[in-house]
Design a protein around this motif. Structure first.
Motif, PDB file in Angstrom:
ATOM      1  N   GLU A 109       2.064   4.450  32.801  1.00 52.86           N
ATOM      2  CA  GLU A 109       2.773   5.655  32.343  1.00 52.86           C
ATOM      3  C   GLU A 109       2.765   6.719  33.453  1.00 52.86           C
ATOM      4  OE1 GLU A 109       1.599   6.954  28.377  1.00 52.86           O
ATOM      5  OE2 GLU A 109       2.575   8.885  28.699  1.00 52.86           O
ATOM      6  N   CYS A 110       1.649   6.879  34.115  1.00 49.60           N
ATOM      7  CA  CYS A 110       1.564   7.859  35.223  1.00 49.60           C
ATOM      8  C   CYS A 110       2.480   7.447  36.374  1.00 49.60           C
ATOM      9  CB  CYS A 110       0.131   7.961  35.740  1.00 49.60           C
ATOM     10  SG  CYS A 110      -1.011   8.657  34.543  1.00 49.60           S
ATOM     11  N   GLU A 111       2.468   6.165  36.685  1.00 52.68           N
ATOM     12  CA  GLU A 111       3.299   5.694  37.810  1.00 52.68           C
ATOM     13  C   GLU A 111       4.785   5.949  37.534  1.00 52.68           C
ATOM     14  OE1 GLU A 111       2.665   4.896  40.720  1.00 52.68           O
ATOM     15  OE2 GLU A 111       3.835   3.242  41.498  1.00 52.68           O
ATOM     16  N   ASN A 112       5.168   5.801  36.262  1.00 52.82           N
ATOM     17  CA  ASN A 112       6.590   5.932  35.911  1.00 52.82           C
ATOM     18  C   ASN A 112       7.011   7.358  35.585  1.00 52.82           C
ATOM     19  OD1 ASN A 112       7.070   3.185  36.247  1.00 52.82           O
ATOM     20  ND2 ASN A 112       6.272   2.728  34.204  1.00 52.82           N
ATOM     21  N   ASP A 113       6.069   8.274  35.574  1.00 54.34           N
ATOM     22  CA  ASP A 113       6.391   9.668  35.253  1.00 54.34           C
ATOM     23  C   ASP A 113       6.575  10.443  36.563  1.00 54.34           C
ATOM     24  OD1 ASP A 113       6.450  12.325  34.597  1.00 54.34           O
ATOM     25  OD2 ASP A 113       4.777  12.243  33.187  1.00 54.34           O
ATOM     26  N   ASP A 114       7.810  10.848  36.839  1.00 56.46           N
ATOM     27  CA  ASP A 114       8.096  11.527  38.112  1.00 56.46           C
ATOM     28  C   ASP A 114       7.314  12.819  38.272  1.00 56.46           C
ATOM     29  OD1 ASP A 114       9.801   9.559  38.831  1.00 56.46           O
ATOM     30  OD2 ASP A 114      11.620  10.593  38.156  1.00 56.46           O
ATOM     31  N   ALA A 115       6.899  13.418  37.147  1.00 53.78           N
ATOM     32  CA  ALA A 115       6.176  14.693  37.234  1.00 53.78           C
ATOM     33  C   ALA A 115       4.734  14.498  37.730  1.00 53.78           C
ATOM     34  CB  ALA A 115       6.160  15.374  35.868  1.00 53.78           C
ATOM     35  N   VAL A 116       4.217  13.278  37.626  1.00 57.04           N
ATOM     36  CA  VAL A 116       2.823  13.030  38.042  1.00 57.04           C
ATOM     37  C   VAL A 116       2.784  12.678  39.529  1.00 57.04           C
ATOM     38  CG1 VAL A 116       0.818  11.489  37.781  1.00 57.04           C
ATOM     39  CG2 VAL A 116       2.075  12.256  35.759  1.00 57.04           C
ATOM     40  N   LYS A 117       1.969  13.438  40.265  1.00 55.48           N
ATOM     41  CA  LYS A 117       1.847  13.170  41.701  1.00 55.48           C
ATOM     42  C   LYS A 117       0.514  12.507  42.055  1.00 55.48           C
ATOM     43  CE  LYS A 117       4.964  16.816  43.089  1.00 55.48           C
ATOM     44  NZ  LYS A 117       5.039  18.266  43.348  1.00 55.48           N
ATOM     45  N   VAL A 118      -0.528  12.890  41.344  1.00 54.46           N
ATOM     46  CA  VAL A 118      -1.865  12.355  41.631  1.00 54.46           C
ATOM     47  C   VAL A 118      -2.563  12.065  40.297  1.00 54.46           C
ATOM     48  CG1 VAL A 118      -4.088  12.818  42.761  1.00 54.46           C
ATOM     49  CG2 VAL A 118      -1.992  13.789  43.729  1.00 54.46           C
ATOM     50  N   VAL A 119      -3.333  10.982  40.277  1.00 53.86           N
ATOM     51  CA  VAL A 119      -4.050  10.595  39.055  1.00 53.86           C
ATOM     52  C   VAL A 119      -5.560  10.718  39.312  1.00 53.86           C
ATOM     53  CG1 VAL A 119      -4.484   8.705  37.421  1.00 53.86           C
ATOM     54  CG2 VAL A 119      -2.212   8.959  38.464  1.00 53.86           C
ATOM     55  N   ILE A 120      -6.270  11.253  38.327  1.00 52.06           N
ATOM     56  CA  ILE A 120      -7.743  11.284  38.371  1.00 52.06           C
ATOM     57  C   ILE A 120      -8.254  10.393  37.237  1.00 52.06           C
ATOM     58  CG2 ILE A 120      -9.804  12.727  38.088  1.00 52.06           C
ATOM     59  CD1 ILE A 120      -8.102  15.133  39.059  1.00 52.06           C
ATOM     60  N   ILE A 121      -9.204   9.527  37.540  1.00 47.08           N
ATOM     61  CA  ILE A 121      -9.842   8.726  36.478  1.00 47.08           C
ATOM     62  C   ILE A 121     -11.289   9.188  36.351  1.00 47.08           C
ATOM     63  CG2 ILE A 121     -10.495   6.406  35.679  1.00 47.08           C
ATOM     64  CD1 ILE A 121      -8.301   5.225  37.378  1.00 47.08           C
ATOM     65  N   THR A 122     -11.715   9.449  35.117  1.00 47.72           N
ATOM     66  CA  THR A 122     -13.109   9.816  34.882  1.00 47.72           C
ATOM     67  C   THR A 122     -13.590   9.182  33.579  1.00 47.72           C
ATOM     68  OG1 THR A 122     -14.664  11.675  34.967  1.00 47.72           O
ATOM     69  CG2 THR A 122     -12.652  12.020  33.676  1.00 47.72           C
ATOM     70  N   GLY A 123     -14.838   9.456  33.210  1.00 48.57           N
ATOM     71  CA  GLY A 123     -15.390   8.887  31.983  1.00 48.57           C
ATOM     72  C   GLY A 123     -15.738   9.990  30.993  1.00 48.57           C
ATOM     73  N   ALA A 124     -15.653   9.683  29.708  1.00 51.09           N
ATOM     74  CA  ALA A 124     -15.965  10.681  28.684  1.00 51.09           C
ATOM     75  C   ALA A 124     -17.487  10.865  28.570  1.00 51.09           C
ATOM     76  CB  ALA A 124     -15.401  10.222  27.337  1.00 51.09           C
ATOM     77  N   GLY A 125     -17.894  12.078  28.190  1.00 53.46           N
ATOM     78  CA  GLY A 125     -19.321  12.367  28.012  1.00 53.46           C
ATOM     79  C   GLY A 125     -19.967  12.738  29.335  1.00 53.46           C
ATOM     80  N   ASP A 126     -21.277  13.023  29.247  1.00 53.18           N
ATOM     81  CA  ASP A 126     -21.952  13.471  30.473  1.00 53.18           C
ATOM     82  C   ASP A 126     -22.907  12.429  31.029  1.00 53.18           C
ATOM     83  OD1 ASP A 126     -23.872  13.546  28.586  1.00 53.18           O
ATOM     84  OD2 ASP A 126     -24.300  15.694  28.731  1.00 53.18           O
ATOM     85  N   ARG A 127     -22.800  11.184  30.526  1.00 56.21           N
ATOM     86  CA  ARG A 127     -23.762  10.176  30.991  1.00 56.21           C
ATOM     87  C   ARG A 127     -23.145   9.137  31.928  1.00 56.21           C
ATOM     88  NH1 ARG A 127     -27.422   7.133  27.520  1.00 56.21           N
ATOM     89  NH2 ARG A 127     -28.430   7.055  29.536  1.00 56.21           N
TER      90      ARG A 127
END
Ligand code: COA
Length: 260
Positions: free
Chosen positions: A42-60
Motif C-alpha cells: 500500500e505504501c509503495e503504491n501510494d504516491d503521497a508516501v515518500k519514506v516508510v518507517i517500520i517499528t514495533g508496538a509497545g515499549d519492549r
C-alpha cells in the motif's frame, strides 16, 4: 485499509507501519507477515508516501522473532514454505522503490533482526537488544539471517552471532555496523521521523535510483556495478528533478523537487 496485526499511519509523506502484537513481543506469525506485506505494498503504491518507517508496538520489542508457537507445528515442507514466505516479504522491502527505515524500540531477535537487516537504514533505541537466537531452538535463521548478516557484517562476525545465539546491545550493534544510530528511547520515533523528513525533502527519483543501484550492485562484480550506476545516473538526467536541483543550486536557493 485497516489491518489486524499492523497499524499503518501516514503523515506528510511519511508512512509508519507498527507491527502490533505487543503481548507476544510482536512475534511474526504468517498472518502478521501477510499484513506487513500488504501494508508495504500500500505504501509503495501510494504516491503521497515518500519514506516508510517500520517499528514495533509497545515499549519492549521491535519484533522478538518468528512466532515460535506457529513454528513448533511445522514439518519440513511447511517450514520451507514459511521461510520462503518470510524471505519474500523481506525481499520486497529491498526491492520496493521507497526507502524503509527500521526504528528498533526493544528486542529485535531472529526474524526481527532479519527484518532490520532488510531495511535501508536502522535507528535503534539505547534499550534495543539484537540477535539471531535460532540455534537455541535447534534451527538456523530462516528469514535471510545467514545471508544478509554475512554480507552486512562479514562472515566471521555473522558466524559468531549466529553460532552463539547471543544478544548484543545497541552500542555493540552500532560498533559493528548493524544499526546506523543509537538514540534515547523517548527520542526514537522523533529521530526516525526527522531522518525520514530529510530523505523526503530530497529528489525522490534520485533517492530511489540510489537505493536500487546500491541493492542491485552489492552482489555483482565492481565493473558490472559501475555499469549499472552509469545507466542509473544517465536516466536521472531525463528528470525535471535533475534540472530543478542543479538550477536551484546555481541560483543559490532551495530546490523544489516534484518527483518527476
Ligand atoms: N514467538 C512467540 N511468542 C513469543 C516470542 C516468539 N518469538 N517471543 C516472545 N513471545 C511471547 C512469550 O511466549 C510470552 O508470551 P506469554 O506471556 O503468553 O507467555 C510473551 O511473548 C512475553 O515474552 P517473555 O518470554 O515472557 O518475556 P521475557 O521478558 O521473559 O523474555 C525474550 C523476552 C525476548 C528474551 C524472550 O521472549 C525470548 O527469548 N523470545 C524468543 C526469542 C527468539 O528465540 N526469537 C527467534 C525466533 S526464530
Amino acid at each position: 485499509m485497516p489491518y489486524e496485526h499492523v497499524i499503518l499511519e501516514r503523515d506528510d509523506g511519511i508512512a509508519i507501519i507498527t507491527i502490533n502484537r505487543p503481548k507476544v513481543l510482536n512475534a511474526l506469525r504468517t498472518d502478521v507477515l501477510r499484513d506487513l506485506r500488504e501494508a508495504l505494498m500500500e505504501c509503495e503504491n501510494d504516491d503521497a508516501v515518500k519514506v516508510v518507517i517500520i517499528t514495533g508496538a509497545g515499549d519492549r520489542a521491535f519484533v522478538a522473532g518468528a512466532d515460535i508457537g506457529e513454528m513448533s507445528e511445522l514439518d519440513p515442507i511447511k517450514a520451507k514454505a514459511f521461510s520462503e514466505f518470510g524471505n519474500s516479504v523481506f525481499l520486497y522491502i529491498e526491492k520496493m522503490s521507497k526507502p524503509v527505515i527500521a526504528a528498533i524500540n526493544g528486542y529485535a531477535l531472529g526474524g526481527g533482526c532479519e527484518l532490520l537487516m532488510a531495511c535501508d537504514i536502522v535507528i535503534a533505541s539505547e534499550k534495543a537488544k539484537i540477535g539471531q537466537p535460532e540455534v537455541k531452538l535447534g534451527i538456523p535463521p530462516g528469514f535471510g539471517g545467514t545471508q544478509r548478516m554475512a554480507r552486512l557484517l562479514g562472515k566471521m562476525k555473522a558466524k559468531e552471532l549466529i553460532f552463539t545465539g547471543d544478544m548484543i546491545d545497541a552500542q555493540e550493534a552500532l560498533r559493528i555496523g548493524l544499526v546506523n544510530k543509537v538514540v534515547p528511547s523517548e527520542k526514537l520515533m522523533e529521530e526516525a521521523k526527522n531522518l525520514a523528513r530529510t530523505i523526503a525533502s530530497r529528489g525522490q527519483i534520485a533517492v530511489r535510483m540510489a537505493k536500487q543501484l546500491i541493492n542491485e550492485g552489492i552482489d555483482v562484480d565492481l565493473e558490472t556495478g559501475l555499469s549499472l550506476e552509469a545507466k542509473g545516473f544517465a536516466i536521472c538526467f531525463s528528470t525535471e528533478d535533475q534540472k530543478e536541483g542543479m538550477k536551484a543550486f546555481l541560483e543559490k536557493r532551495e530546490a523544489k523537487f516534484t518527483g518527476k
